[in-house]
Design a protein around this motif. Structure first.
Motif, PDB file in Angstrom:
ATOM      1  N   LYS A   1       6.243  35.233  10.105  1.00 28.89           N
ATOM      2  CA  LYS A   1       7.495  34.918  10.358  1.00 28.89           C
ATOM      3  C   LYS A   1       8.617  35.614   9.276  1.00 28.89           C
ATOM      4  O   LYS A   1       9.556  36.033   9.693  1.00 28.89           O
ATOM      5  N   VAL A   2       8.332  35.407   8.088  1.00 23.92           N
ATOM      6  CA  VAL A   2       9.108  36.012   7.317  1.00 23.92           C
ATOM      7  C   VAL A   2       9.364  37.439   7.140  1.00 23.92           C
ATOM      8  O   VAL A   2      10.258  37.926   7.028  1.00 23.92           O
ATOM      9  N   LEU A   3       8.018  38.084   7.297  1.00 20.32           N
ATOM     10  CA  LEU A   3       8.169  39.592   7.325  1.00 20.32           C
ATOM     11  C   LEU A   3       8.671  40.158   8.794  1.00 20.32           C
ATOM     12  O   LEU A   3       9.326  41.138   8.824  1.00 20.32           O
ATOM     13  N   ASP A   4       8.379  39.243   9.811  1.00 20.17           N
ATOM     14  CA  ASP A   4       9.387  39.235  11.129  1.00 20.17           C
ATOM     15  C   ASP A   4      11.074  39.467  10.859  1.00 20.17           C
ATOM     16  O   ASP A   4      11.409  40.394  11.405  1.00 20.17           O
ATOM     17  N   LYS A   5      11.188  38.532   9.940  1.00 17.66           N
ATOM     18  CA  LYS A   5      12.568  38.385   9.746  1.00 17.66           C
ATOM     19  C   LYS A   5      13.012  39.653   8.893  1.00 17.66           C
ATOM     20  O   LYS A   5      14.292  40.260   9.123  1.00 17.66           O
ATOM     21  N   VAL A   6      12.180  40.063   8.109  1.00 19.55           N
ATOM     22  CA  VAL A   6      12.551  41.385   7.296  1.00 19.55           C
ATOM     23  C   VAL A   6      12.726  42.488   8.142  1.00 19.55           C
ATOM     24  O   VAL A   6      13.528  43.229   8.125  1.00 19.55           O
ATOM     25  N   ARG A   7      11.798  42.710   9.082  1.00 18.24           N
ATOM     26  CA  ARG A   7      11.815  43.586  10.167  1.00 18.24           C
ATOM     27  C   ARG A   7      13.073  43.862  10.943  1.00 18.24           C
ATOM     28  O   ARG A   7      13.824  44.620  11.053  1.00 18.24           O
ATOM     29  N   ASP A   8      13.500  42.387  11.338  1.00 16.22           N
ATOM     30  CA  ASP A   8      14.570  42.269  12.054  1.00 16.22           C
ATOM     31  C   ASP A   8      16.020  42.198  11.448  1.00 16.22           C
ATOM     32  O   ASP A   8      17.116  42.022  11.974  1.00 16.22           O
ATOM     33  N   HIS A   9      15.866  42.143   9.978  1.00 14.64           N
ATOM     34  CA  HIS A   9      16.856  41.886   9.297  1.00 14.64           C
ATOM     35  C   HIS A   9      18.047  43.107   9.600  1.00 14.64           C
ATOM     36  O   HIS A   9      17.536  44.321   9.293  1.00 14.64           O
TER      37      HIS A   9
ATOM     38  N   LYS B   1       4.183  43.057  13.604  1.00 17.54           N
ATOM     39  CA  LYS B   1       4.298  44.455  13.855  1.00 17.54           C
ATOM     40  C   LYS B   1       4.702  45.407  12.958  1.00 17.54           C
ATOM     41  O   LYS B   1       5.646  44.518  12.117  1.00 17.54           O
ATOM     42  N   ASP B   2       4.531  46.416  12.858  1.00 13.14           N
ATOM     43  CA  ASP B   2       5.150  47.444  12.131  1.00 13.14           C
ATOM     44  C   ASP B   2       5.019  47.022  10.553  1.00 13.14           C
ATOM     45  O   ASP B   2       5.957  47.074   9.689  1.00 13.14           O
ATOM     46  N   ALA B   3       3.994  46.890  10.003  1.00 10.69           N
ATOM     47  CA  ALA B   3       3.746  46.562   8.579  1.00 10.69           C
ATOM     48  C   ALA B   3       4.201  47.610   7.961  1.00 10.69           C
ATOM     49  O   ALA B   3       4.739  47.317   6.475  1.00 10.69           O
ATOM     50  N   ARG B   4       3.837  48.820   7.998  1.00 12.40           N
ATOM     51  CA  ARG B   4       4.271  50.122   7.317  1.00 12.40           C
ATOM     52  C   ARG B   4       5.746  50.243   7.072  1.00 12.40           C
ATOM     53  O   ARG B   4       6.289  50.138   6.005  1.00 12.40           O
ATOM     54  N   PRO B   5       6.244  50.082   8.431  1.00 10.36           N
ATOM     55  CA  PRO B   5       7.795  50.202   8.216  1.00 10.36           C
ATOM     56  C   PRO B   5       8.402  48.851   7.439  1.00 10.36           C
ATOM     57  O   PRO B   5       9.463  49.325   6.875  1.00 10.36           O
ATOM     58  N   ILE B   6       7.895  47.975   7.484  1.00 10.36           N
ATOM     59  CA  ILE B   6       8.422  46.708   7.023  1.00 10.36           C
ATOM     60  C   ILE B   6       8.328  46.848   5.592  1.00 10.36           C
ATOM     61  O   ILE B   6       9.250  46.730   4.649  1.00 10.36           O
TER      62      ILE B   6
ATOM     63  N   ASP C   1      14.184  31.071  -9.624  1.00 12.59           N
ATOM     64  CA  ASP C   1      14.253  29.939  -8.659  1.00 12.59           C
ATOM     65  C   ASP C   1      13.256  30.581  -7.565  1.00 12.59           C
ATOM     66  O   ASP C   1      12.471  31.302  -7.729  1.00 12.59           O
ATOM     67  N   LYS C   2      13.241  29.756  -6.426  1.00 11.51           N
ATOM     68  CA  LYS C   2      12.006  29.738  -5.612  1.00 11.51           C
ATOM     69  C   LYS C   2      12.113  30.988  -4.685  1.00 11.51           C
ATOM     70  O   LYS C   2      11.163  31.737  -4.266  1.00 11.51           O
ATOM     71  N   ALA C   3      13.604  31.591  -4.533  1.00 10.58           N
ATOM     72  CA  ALA C   3      13.822  32.591  -3.864  1.00 10.58           C
ATOM     73  C   ALA C   3      13.190  33.947  -4.467  1.00 10.58           C
ATOM     74  O   ALA C   3      12.450  34.589  -3.712  1.00 10.58           O
ATOM     75  N   SER C   4      13.370  33.964  -5.609  1.00  8.80           N
ATOM     76  CA  SER C   4      12.792  35.055  -6.280  1.00  8.80           C
ATOM     77  C   SER C   4      11.345  35.202  -6.385  1.00  8.80           C
ATOM     78  O   SER C   4      10.558  35.906  -6.687  1.00  8.80           O
ATOM     79  N   ARG C   5      10.661  34.006  -6.574  1.00  9.53           N
ATOM     80  CA  ARG C   5       9.319  33.848  -6.572  1.00  9.53           C
ATOM     81  C   ARG C   5       8.707  34.281  -5.302  1.00  9.53           C
ATOM     82  O   ARG C   5       7.567  34.860  -4.929  1.00  9.53           O
ATOM     83  N   LEU C   6       9.254  33.633  -4.047  1.00  8.59           N
ATOM     84  CA  LEU C   6       8.711  33.940  -2.831  1.00  8.59           C
ATOM     85  C   LEU C   6       9.008  35.502  -2.707  1.00  8.59           C
ATOM     86  O   LEU C   6       8.186  35.999  -2.312  1.00  8.59           O
ATOM     87  N   ARG C   7      10.090  36.419  -2.940  1.00 11.84           N
ATOM     88  CA  ARG C   7      10.210  37.554  -2.888  1.00 11.84           C
ATOM     89  C   ARG C   7       9.091  38.152  -3.690  1.00 11.84           C
ATOM     90  O   ARG C   7       8.850  39.081  -3.139  1.00 11.84           O
ATOM     91  N   GLN C   8       8.778  37.792  -5.036  1.00 14.60           N
ATOM     92  CA  GLN C   8       7.740  38.378  -5.603  1.00 14.60           C
ATOM     93  C   GLN C   8       6.554  38.484  -4.963  1.00 14.60           C
ATOM     94  O   GLN C   8       5.751  39.313  -4.803  1.00 14.60           O
ATOM     95  N   ARG C   9       6.138  37.513  -4.286  1.00 15.59           N
ATOM     96  CA  ARG C   9       4.656  37.254  -3.428  1.00 15.59           C
ATOM     97  C   ARG C   9       4.698  38.473  -2.559  1.00 15.59           C
ATOM     98  O   ARG C   9       3.813  39.326  -2.238  1.00 15.59           O
ATOM     99  N   LEU C  10       6.060  38.398  -1.790  1.00 14.73           N
ATOM    100  CA  LEU C  10       5.914  39.354  -0.727  1.00 14.73           C
ATOM    101  C   LEU C  10       5.819  40.798  -1.232  1.00 14.73           C
ATOM    102  O   LEU C  10       5.226  41.742  -0.719  1.00 14.73           O
TER     103      LEU C  10
ATOM    104  N   HIS D   1       5.008  42.282  -4.114  1.00 14.86           N
ATOM    105  CA  HIS D   1       3.622  42.399  -4.522  1.00 14.86           C
ATOM    106  C   HIS D   1       2.820  42.940  -3.549  1.00 14.86           C
ATOM    107  O   HIS D   1       2.112  44.099  -3.637  1.00 14.86           O
ATOM    108  N   LYS D   2       2.672  42.013  -2.396  1.00 15.91           N
ATOM    109  CA  LYS D   2       1.560  42.420  -1.372  1.00 15.91           C
ATOM    110  C   LYS D   2       2.109  43.643  -0.672  1.00 15.91           C
ATOM    111  O   LYS D   2       1.079  44.351  -0.059  1.00 15.91           O
ATOM    112  N   PHE D   3       3.701  43.525  -0.498  1.00 16.16           N
ATOM    113  CA  PHE D   3       3.833  44.589   0.694  1.00 16.16           C
ATOM    114  C   PHE D   3       4.639  45.585   0.132  1.00 16.16           C
ATOM    115  O   PHE D   3       5.204  46.503   0.798  1.00 16.16           O
ATOM    116  N   GLN D   4       4.961  45.704  -1.081  1.00 14.65           N
ATOM    117  CA  GLN D   4       5.673  47.055  -1.750  1.00 14.65           C
ATOM    118  C   GLN D   4       5.210  47.408  -2.802  1.00 14.65           C
ATOM    119  O   GLN D   4       4.581  48.718  -2.942  1.00 14.65           O
TER     120      GLN D   4
END
Lengths: 140, 649, 343, 349
Positions: free
Chosen positions: D339-347, D215-220, D296-305, D307-310
Motif C-alpha cells: 500500500k505504501v508503494l502504491d501511494k508512491v506510484r500514485d503520488h 504494480k510497476d515495481a521498477r517505475p516505482i 524520526d519514524k518517517a525517516s526510518r520508514l523511508r530508509q527501509r523502503l 534501501h529495498k527499492f532504490q
C-alpha cells in the motif's frame, strides 16, 4: 550436588544499620561462611531491582538485601520503599521459576551482629542443595 | 580513572592472620586501572599514611583504595592523607577487609579470595569517583520558635541568651501555653503561674527576642541555615503601647463567649485579656465574636470608653516575612476531645470535668478563687472519682499510647482536692501507676498514705447521673468486686493529643508526623530533638506527651542544637548528593514523591536537586525507571561494576 | 457494541472548529479483518472511523509519538489531540497523567464503551478458523460474534473469541473522557486474575522451564516495548547506548554506559530484559495486552505484567489507572505493607 | 538433473541425509511454524510460512567474531585475541521457499563481492538449500511475482521440489543439490515427459494463485529517487511503533551491529560479537555526538523502503524485497509495504 560447591552471594548492606551490624559481627569475632561479598549502599531504599537482576545475571547464586528495621531507617523511610519494591522483585523472580531461597531480604540493626551471622549461615546452608544458579546467569 | 593505588593493611595480625595480604596486593596489581599496590603492617600509622602520600605524589595516583578496617574507623584518616598529597579526598575509598572479612572467617585461602573481591569492588568504585568539594551555604543567624508554651519560651530564652536573635510566634493573644492554666505542679506542688510568669516577662523584655503573639506561621521555604518564613499577624484592634489595662472596655462589651483560659467554666467578653498576667499585657478584640455574627454591627462601646484611645478598628491582618537559620517547633498539646468520651458522660454532665478544668477549679486565680465547687450547683463535692487513661491506652476505641503525665497529675489532683476538702474522699480508677521520675513515686505514695486517696485498679464501665449524684460503676480487678460510687464530681485524665492545627503546620514545614499525629523525630533514640528536616527541631509535647521538666529539657536540647548551627558562618554538607541526568528525565515525579527531605522539585518537566537538602540516600535512584537520577560517587554504573567485581574471579 | 455516531459528530465538529490538531482513531485495516490506527486531520475523513471488536490497538501509544514530535518542533502546535479510547486505554491515559507525561489539556478523549463486549483475540480466532482466513469480524444484536470468511459466515459466542484480558477487564468503559459513546455497563468479574492460575499452580521448576521455553523465542525486536504506551522512555535502561546524549554530554558521561544486559538474544539476557520490563511496568501496566499482541513470536508477555498487577493488588491494595492523583505504586508505602518475606 | 521423489519416500530421504545437519519447518503446539533441526522425527509437508525466515541459520542473530583476554605475566601485560570462526557441519535447509532462497542469494551479494565476510561464508559454503515451489501461497500476503520473483524461482536454490500430488518433481540446479540426491539414489526416479508438462502447468498455476500484487515495481523504484523529502513518509509512518519486526523477520534485511561483550573487567575478558540490528531502531544511526540523522519514524520508514527499492537496485540491479509478505502479516499496526508503494506510484499523479 558436589560437596565442594560454594554458592556465591552478593549482599547489599545499608551503611547505617546492616553494614554496621556486620561490622559488629566482626568486632565480636563471630564466624560465618566467606561466601558472601558485601556491597555497602547508603540505604536499602537505593537498591534498584536492576542490581538484583544484574547480580544474578553476573553469576550470583544468592542475593541478600539488608536494611534497618522499620521505623529505624537513617533516612526515615527508605526501607519502607525497599520493602515494597523488593517484595515485587521477589514475587516476580519466584514466578519465573527462580528458587525462592535465592533472593532474601533482612532487617539487621547495628546491634544485631549475631543476627547477621545467623542470616549468612542459613543463607549458605539453604543455597548449597540448590546448586549453581543458571536461570538468569549469562554463560553458565 | 586509570591510576589507582591500592594499599593493603595487615593491621598487625588482625588482617594478615587470616588474609594473605601479599596475595591480595598481587591480584589487585593485575587490575587494568591499578598502577600501584602494596601492603603494610599498619596503614593508619604515620609511616603507613606516608606511604600513601608518597605513592600519590610519585605515581600521580588519581584514586586510592585502602583495604583495611571498617570505613567508620579510618575513612577520615585516609581521606585526609590523600588530601595532604593533593588528591581530592573523595577519590579515596575504603575496602573493609577486617570487620567484614578477616575477623569473621578462618579459612585463609577463601578469606584471601573474598578480600580480593572486596578490594576490587572498591577499585571499580573509586575508578569512577568524581572529585567533590563539600557543599557550603551561609547561615542566617536568627531562630524562629513556633509556640509560646513552656517549651517555646525555654527554647527562645536559651537561644537568645547565647546572643542570637529569636522570633517567637504564638497564635494566642498571650504566651504561657497550658502551663499557665495549671494550679500547682507535681511533685513539689509549687505554683505553676509563680514559676512561669517570670519566664514570660523575661521573654517579652529580652532584647534579642521578637515576640509575635496572635500570629501564625503561614509559609516556610528554603533549607537549613536559610529558611524564609511568612508570619500572619492577626489584628487585635488594640494598641498595647496605649492600653493602660484599665479594664473599662470589658465592662461595657455586650458580647459574652466562653472563656478559653478557664476552659468554658466562665465567660469572657469579645474584648478581653486572657488572664491578668498575660504577656503582652494588653487586650484583644476577638473579631470572630465582634461584631456579633448575628447583628454584624460593631457597637463601638469599648472604643467610646477607652480614654487612651487604644482601640483601632482599622487594624488589618499583616504578613510579616522573615529569614531565619533554624526553626524550633513547640506547638504543644490539647486534651483529647470531650466529644469522644461520651461513655464517661463528658460533655453531658456539668460535673464531669477534664484535668485542665480541674486545674482551673484548684487555681487561686480560677473561676472559684481556688475553692473546689461543683460547676452545676457550686456545692463542695464530698466524693470525687478520678478516672485515669481516659482515652489513652485504648487502641480499639481511642489512642493507643500512654499519655505519660496523667498518673502523676491525677495523684496531684486527688491530693489538692484533699487539701481543699479535708472531709472529702478521692477515688482513682487506674490501669497501672506509672510514676517514673525524680520524686514521682514518693509523691504517689504520699497521696495514698497522707491523703488517704483510694486507688482502684480497674476500668470504669458506666457513668450516669442519678438523683443529683454521678454514679460511677466499675470493677476492682484486684479484688474482683464490682464497685459503685455515688460521686459528686468525676475528673477524667484525658489523653494528650497534638494541638489542633499542628498537622497543618507540619505540612507547611514539611515535617513528618508519627502515626498518632505527633511530630516525628529524626531518630527515636539518637536524634530525639531533631526533626527529619535539617535545621528544624522539636520541643515539648508536640513531639510526644511529656511533663514540664522533660519539655524544658528537650527545649534546651533543641536550643543547643539550633545554636550549634547558628554559631557557624557557613554550613558544610556532604557533596555525595543526587544529580539528575537531564536528558533521561521525563519529569514523572516518582523520585520527588519518595524523597524524604523534599530535596527534589519538578521544574519545566525535569527534576531538580536542592543539594543542600539532599542527604544522598539514593532512594530516588532505585525509584527512577530510567536511571535518570544518580547519587554522586555511588552511581548505578559504579554499583554495576562493583557487582561484577564481587562475582568475578 | 456502542454506536459511535455521536462520536463522529463531535469529531467532525472538533476538526471543523480547529479545536484539535488531529484525531487518532480506528479505521479499516488495509489487509485482513483487523482494524488499524487511523489519523484524521480533515472533517470529511471522520466517516472512515470504525468501531468494532477488531479495534484492539491501544492508541494511547501514539500520544508518546506526539510528545516526541512536539519536542522536536521549534514552535509546536499546542492544541490537543483527539483520541479514541476504550476502557483499558483510558486507564493508560490516567497513568500518563499520573506520571505527568501528558497534561489533561493535551488530549481530547473520545471514549467508547465496550459495554458487554471487548476485542477479538487473533490467536483464538486463528485456532477457531483452522486455516481459513477471516475477512470481517462483527457483533450481532445478541452480542455474538459473526465472522465472515471466504466460505461464508460463522457465528461464535463472545467468550470464545474475546481476548483473555477482556474477560478479566476491570474497566469496560472509559474512566476518563470528554465524550463517551455507549453505556456504562458494569459487568461482574469473579476471577480478575483467573488466567494466571495455570502458571501459578506449576512447580518452580516447571515455571522455570515454561518461561525459558517462551522467552528463548524472543528475538529482541522490542515490539513489546514499542507497542507499550508506558514504555515512553527515550532510552530504555537495558539498552547499552546513550541515546539521550546532547552536544553538552561529556566523554566521561558517554563512557558511563551501564551494561545491565547484552544485546544478544540469549536465554539469560532475554529473561533479564523481560524481568526489567515487568518490574518497570509494575503498578503502571493497565493490561491493554498490546505487548503480547505485537510479539511476532507469541510470547505470553501479558502473564508477566498481570502477575505483578495481581501482587500490587493483593499485597498493597494498589489498583492502577483509575486516579491520576495517586502516587506511583513504588513511590508510596503503607506502614502495614507485608514483610513476612523479610528475615 | 531432474528426478521424481514419491511423497511417501520423502521422510526416508531426510533420514538418509544423516551426514548433514538438516533444518526443516515444523509446527509447534500453538500452530507456529519455524525452522527446527530435523531429529529424524515427523516431517510435515503442508508447510506454511515460518515466522522467522531461514536467514537465522545462514546469518545468526548473534555471532562471536573473536575472544579477547588480558593477561599479566611478570610486568608484561598482553592482550590475547583469538579469532572464532564458526565450526559448521554441512547443512541442508529443506522447505525453504523460493523467495527465501532468493533472499539468500541477495545476502550472498552483500556478504560476498570484493570483501568476503568469512563468518557468513563459512556457513553459506556448507549450506544446501532445498526449496518447495509454492503451489499454494504460504501466506495471503505473498507478492513475489511483483518483485521479479516467482513461486517456483530457482535463484539461490540447489534443489527445487514441486508438489505433483503423490510425488515431488525434483529439479537440481547445482552439484550440491545433486549430492543430496545421490545420498539416497534409490528413492529417486527419472521423470516421464508428462511429468515435465505437469510441473510446468503447476508452476504456471502457482503464479496465478498469488493474491497480492504490486504494480510497476521498477517505475516505482525510479520514482522513489525524487521522493526523499516527500511528506508521504510522515503520513505513512504515523502508526509505526518503531519496533524491529519488519526488518528482523525480513529474509533479505541483513544489518548488524558489532560490539564487545565484556565478561570481566579485571582481568579483562570478553567477546566481540555481531548481532542483528535494524534501521527501525532509533539508535541505529545515533552518532556519538548526539546527532541522529534519522531522528524520526518517517525517516526510518523511508530508509527501509529506499534501501529495498532504490539503493539496492542501484548497486545490484535487484529489489531487496522478495515479496514474502512477512512485514505485512506481522506488523502490529498494519503498515503494508504494498500500500505504501502504491501511494508512491500514485503520488502526485
Amino acid at each position: 550436588m558436589a560437596e565442594d560447591y560454594e554458592p556465591r552471594i552478593v549482599a547489599f548492606l545499608c551503611k547505617w544499620c546492616s553494614s554496621a551490624g556486620s561490622d559488629l559481627a566482626g568486632v565480636s569475632r563471630m564466624e560465618y561462611p566467606p561466601n558472601v561479598v558485601p556491597i555497602q549502599v547508603m540505604c536499602s531504599g537505593s537498591v534498584s531491582p536492576l542490581y538484583i537482576f544484574s547480580a544474578f545475571n553476573k553469576g550470583a547464586d544468592g542475593v541478600l538485601v539488608s536494611g534497618c528495621h522499620p521505623g529505624d531507617c537513617h533516612y526515615i523511610k527508605g526501607n519502607y520503599y525497599a520493602r515494597r519494591r523488593l517484595n515485587l522483585v521477589k514475587k516476580l523472580l519466584e514466578y519465573v521459576g527462580l528458587e525462592t531461597q535465592r533472593f532474601q531480604m533482612s532487617w539487621v540493626s547495628a546491634a544485631e551482629g549475631t543476627k547477621f551471622t545467623q542470616i549468612i549461615k542459613d543463607f549458605v546452608k539453604e543455597l548449597k542443595p540448590l546448586g549453581p544458579q543458571t536461570k538468569l546467569r549469562r554463560n553458565p | 580513572m586509570k591510576r589507582t593505588g591500592v594499599f593493603i593493611c595487615h593491621c598487625g595480625i588482625n588482617i594478615a592472620g587470616t588474609v594473605d595480604v601479599k596475595k591480595v596486593a598481587e591480584e589487585l596489581a593485575k587490575h587494568p586501572s591499578v598502577v600501584h599496590a602494596e601492603d603494610y603492617v599498619y596503614m593508619c600509622s604515620d609511616p603507613g599514611q606516608n606511604l600513601i602520600e608518597q605513592a600519590i605524589r610519585e605515581k600521580k595516583l588519581d584514586g586510592v583504595v585502602v583495604a583495611c578496617c571498617s570505613p567508620n574507623l579510618h575513612e577520615t584518616t585516609f581521606r585526609n592523607a590523600a588530601k595532604r598529597a593533593g588528591l581530592n579526598s573523595f577519590r579515596c575509598e575504603i575496602a573493609n577487609i577486617r570487620e567484614q572479612c578477616s575477623w569473621v572467617h578462618k579459612d585463609k585461602p577463601k578469606a584471601t579470595q573474598k578480600a580480593t573481591k572486596i578490594a576490587r569492588s572498591a577499585v571499580e568504585k573509586v575508578r569512577q569517583n568524581e572529585s567533590l568539594d563539600a557543599l557550603s551555604v551561609p547561615v542566617t543567624r536568627r531562630a524562629l520558635v513556633v509556640g509560646g508554651g513552656i517549651s517555646g519560651l525555654q527554647a527562645a530564652l536559651d537561644i537568645a541568651n547565647t546572643g542570637f536573635e529569636v522570633i517567637l510566634v504564638e497564635r494566642n493573644p498571650s504566651v504561657g501555653g497550658h502551663m499557665i492554666q495549671l494550679s500547682e505542679t507535681f511533685p513539689t506542688l509549687d505554683c505553676s503561674q509563680c514559676i512561669l510568669t517570670p519566664k514570660m516577662v523575661e521573654v517579652s523584655k529580652h532584647p534579642k527576642i521578637k515576640l509575635m503573639t496572635y500570629s501564625e506561621v503561614q509559609d516556610v521555604s528554603g533549607y537549613v541555615g536559610n529558611f524564609k518564613v511568612k508570619i500572619l499577624k492577626k489584628p487585635t484592634y488594640v494598641d498595647p503601647a496605649k492600653c493602660t489595662l484599665c479594664d473599662e472596655c470589658t465592662k461595657v462589651c455586650p458580647i459574652v463567649v466562653p472563656n478559653e483560659f478557664d476552659l468554658g467554666l466562665t465567660g469572657r467578653r469579645a474584648i478581653y485579656i486572657p488572664f491578668p498576667q498575660a504577656i503582652p499585657a494588653s487586650y484583644t478584640l476577638d473579631d470572630k465574636n465582634c461584631p456579633d455574627p448575628f447583628t454584624t454591627i460593631a457597637c463601638g462601646k469599648c472604643a467610646d470608653v477607652c480614654n487612651p484611645k487604644a482601640i483601632d478598628f482599622d487594624q488589618k491582618p499583616e504578613i510579616i516575612e522573615a529569614e531565619v537559620g533554624v526553626i524550633i517547633v513547640a506547638t504543644g498539646y490539647d486534651l483529647y476531645d470531650k466529644e469522644n468520651m461520651a461513655e464517661y458522660g463528658f460533655g453531658k454532665y456539668a460535673d464531669v470535668l477534664d484535668g485542665l478544668q480541674f486545674e482551673r477549679l484548684c487555681s487561686a486565680s480560677g473561676p472559684t478563687m481556688g475553692q473546689i465547687l461543683r460547676p452545676s450547683d457550686h456545692k463542695e463535692p464530698k466524693e470525687v472519682v478520678f478516672i485515669q487513661c481516659s482515652g489513652s491506652r485504648d487502641p480499639e476505641n481511642h489512642c493507643a499510647y500512654c499519655s505519660k503525665i496523667c498518673c502523676m497529675y491525677t495523684a496531684k489532683h486527688a491530693m489538692l482536692y484533699k487539701h481543699h476538702v479535708h472531709d472529702g474522699q478521692a477515688y482513682i480508677f487506674y490501669i497501672d501507676i506509672r510514676s517514673g521520675g525524680k520524686g514521682y513515686e514518693e509523691f504517689v505514695q504520699r497521696a495514698v498514705e497522707e491523703d488517704g486517696v483510694v486507688y482502684l485498679r480497674g476500668k470504669v464501665s458506666k457513668v450516669f447521673e442519678e438523683k443529683g449524684k454521678i454514679m460511677v460503676w466499675g470493677v476492682d480487678t484486684l479484688t474482683g468486686r464490682s464497685i459503685e460510687i455515688a460521686a459528686d464530681m468525676v475528673v477524667l485524665a484525658q489523653a494528650m493529643r497534638p494541638s489542633t492545627g499542628a498537622q497543618e503546620l507540619a505540612k507547611k514545614l514539611k515535617l513528618a508526623l508519627d502515626k498518632d499525629g505527633f511530630l516525628a523525630e529524626a531518630h527515636p533514640k539518637l536524634r530525639p530533638v531533631e526533626s527529619v528536616t535539617a535545621g528544624m527541631f522539636l520541643a515539648g509535647a508536640a513531639q510526644a506527651p511529656k511533663d514540664i521538666p522533660e519539655a524544658v529539657a528537650q527545649a534546651s536540647g533543641a536550643a543547643a542544637k539550633a545554636v550549634a548551627i547558628l554559631s557557624q558562618d557557613r554550613l558544610f554538607h556532604s557533596p555525595t548528593v543526587a544529580k539528575v541526568i537531564s536528558n533521561l528525565c521525563t519529569g514523572c515525579g516518582m523520585c520527588v514523591a519518595v524523597c524524604p527531605y523534599d530535596a527534589l522539585t519538578l521544574k519545566d518537566g525535569k527534576v531538580e536537586v536542592n543539594e543542600v537538602l539532599c542527604e544522598g540516600c539514593g532512594t530516588c535512584t532505585a525509584t527512577c525507571l530510567r536511571s535518570a537520577i544518580q547519587v554522586k560517587n555511588l552511581t548505578q554504573q559504579q554499583v554495576a561494576e562493583m557487582i561484577n567485581a564481587c562475582l568475578g574471579g | 457494541m456502542a454506536k459511535i455516531e455521536d462520536l463522529k459528530e463531535e469529531a467532525k465538529k472538533l476538526l471543523r472548529e480547529g479545536k484539535v490538531k488531529y484525531i487518532i482513531g480506528y479505521g479499516a485495516g488495509s489487509n485482513g479483518w483487523l482494524a488499524a490506527p487511523l489519523f484524521i486531520k480533515k472533517p470529511e475523513d471522520v466517516d472512515k472511523l470504525v468501531w468494532d471488536p477488531t479495534c484492539v490497538h491501544n492508541l494511547v501509544r501514539f500520544l508518546v509519538d506526539e510528545k516526541r514530535r512536539k519536542a522536536r518542533q521549534k514552535q509546536p502546535d499546542k492544541r490537543p489531540v483527539g483520541i479514541m479510547v476504550k476502557g483499558c486505554d483510558s486507564r493508560a491515559v490516567v497513568v500518563l497523567l499520573q506520571e505527568k507525561f501528558i497534561d489533561r489539556s493535551d488530549v481530547y478523549i473520545l471514549g467508547v464503551s465496550c459495554e458487554k463486549m471487548g476485542v477479538v483475540d487473533d490467536a483464538k480466532l486463528a485456532k477457531k478458523l483452522a486455516g481459513k482466513k477471516a475477512k470481517r469480524v462483527e457483533v450481532d444484536a445478541q452480542d455474538r460474534f459473526v465472522v465472515t470468511t471466504e466460505d461464508g459466515k460463522i457465528e461464535m459466542a463472545a467468550e470464545e473469541l474475546l481476548a483473555e484480558r477482556c474477560l478479566e477487564c476491570k474497566a469496560n468503559f472509559p474512566v476518563i473522557y470528554d465524550l463517551l459513546s455507549g453505556e456504562k455497563t458494569k459487568r461482574p468479574l469473579d476471577k480478575p486474575f483467573g488466567s494466571l492460575e495455570k502458571i501459578e499452580s506449576l512447580s518452580a521448576a516447571d515455571r522455570s522451564s515454561f518461561w525459558k521455553e517462551q522467552l528463548d523465542r524472543c528475538i529482541r525486536c522490542y515490539a513489546c516495548r514499542s507497542a507499550c504506551p508506558m514504555c515512553y522512555c527515550d532510552e530504555c535502561v537495558v539498552d547499552s547506548i546513550n541515546l539521550a546524549v546532547t552536544a553538552d554530554t561529556t566523554a566521561d558521561e558517554k563512557a558511563q554506559r551501564i551494561h545491565w544486559i547484552q544485546r544478544s538474544a540469549e536465554s539469560s539476557e532475554n529473561l533479564v530484559y523481560h524481568l526489567v520490563r515487568a518490574i518497570h511496568l509494575a503498578g503502571r501496566c493497565i493490561d491493554c495486552g498490546e505487548c503480547e499482541r505485537a510479539c511476532p513470536l507469541d510470547i505470553p508477555l501479558r502473564f508477566l505484567n498481570k502477575k505483578l498487577e495481581k501482587e500490587a493488588k493483593e499485597l498493597f491494595g494498589y489498583e492502577v489507572g483509575f486516579d491520576p492523583a495517586l502516587p506511583a505504586l513504588i513511590s508510596c508505602f503503607r506502614d502495614e505493607d507485608p514483610q513476612d518475606f523479610i528475615r | 538433473m531432474e528426478k521424481i521423489l514419491a511423497k511417501k519416500s520423502f521422510p526416508q530421504w531426510v533420514k538418509k541425509l544423516d551426514s548433514w545437519r538438516v533444518y526443516i519447518p515444523r509446527k509447534d503446539e500453538e500452530g507456529r511454524w519455524n525452522y527446527f533441526e530435523a531429529d529424524g522425527g515427523e516431517v510435515s509437508l503442508d508447510v506454511l510460512q515460518t515466522t522467522l525466515p531461514p536467514k537465522k541459520i545462514l546469518f545468526p542473530q548473534r555471532e562471536v567474531f573473536l575472544e579477547f583476554a588480558k593477561t599479566l605475566a611478570g610486568n608484561r601485560e598482553t592482550l590475547e585475541i583469538k579469532e572464532v570462526l564458526p565450526e559448521v557441519k554441512p547443512t541442508v535447509i529443506i522447505g525453504a521457499r523460493p523467495c527465501e532462497a532468493r533472499a539468500a542469494w541477495m545476502l550472498d551479494e552483500v556478504f560476498g563481492g570484493e570483501f568476503k565476510d568469512v563468518y557468513y561464508w563459512k556457513r553459506r559454503d556448507q549450506t544446501t538449500l532445498v526449496g518447495f515451489a509454492c503451489t499454494t501461497p504460504p501466506s495471503e500476503n505473498c507478492f513475489c511475482t511483483s518483485v521479479e520473483g516467482s513461486p517456483h524461482s530457482e535463484e539461490g536454490l540447489d534443489l527445487l521440489l514441486t508438489d505433483l500430488g503423490d510425488r515431488y518433481y525434483v529439479q537440481s540446479m547445482t552439484a550440491k543439490g545433486e549430492k543430496l540426491i545421490s545420498a539416497a539414489k534409490a528413492l529417486f526416479e527419472e521423470p516421464k515427459p508428462e511429468a515435465k508438462k505437469q510441473v510446468k502447468a503447476a508452476h504456471a498455476e502457482s503464479e496465478k494463485k498469488i493474491r497480492r500484487q504490486l504494480k510497476d515495481a521498477r517505475p516505482i523504484a525510479q520514482k522513489l529517487k525524487g521522493m526523499f523529502d516527500s511528506p508521504l513518509w510522515d503520513e505513512e509512518s504515523m502508526s509505526c511503533l518503531r519496533c524491529g519486526i519488519c526488518t528482523y523477520l525480513c529474509p533479505s534485511c541483513h544489518c548488524f551491529d558489532i560490539g564487545d561483550e565484556v565478561e570481566s573487567p579485571s582481568p579483562l575478558k570478553g567477546q566481540r560479537v555481531r548481532t542483528w540490528d535494524t534501521c527501525q531502531f532509533p539508535d541505529f544511526t545515533m552518532h556519538s555526538s548526539g546527532h541522529n540523522p534519522r531522528p524520526d519514524k518517517a525517516s526510518r520508514l523511508r530508509q527501509r523502503l529506499l534501501h529495498k527499492f532504490q539503493y539496492f537496485i542501484q548497486v545490484y540491479d535487484k529489489f531487496m524485497c522478495v515479496g514474502c509478505g512477512r512485514c505485512i502479516t506481522l506488523c502490529p499496526v498494519g503498515i503494508d509495504i504494498i500500500k505504501v508503494l502504491d501511494k508512491v506510484r500514485d503520488h502526485g499523479a
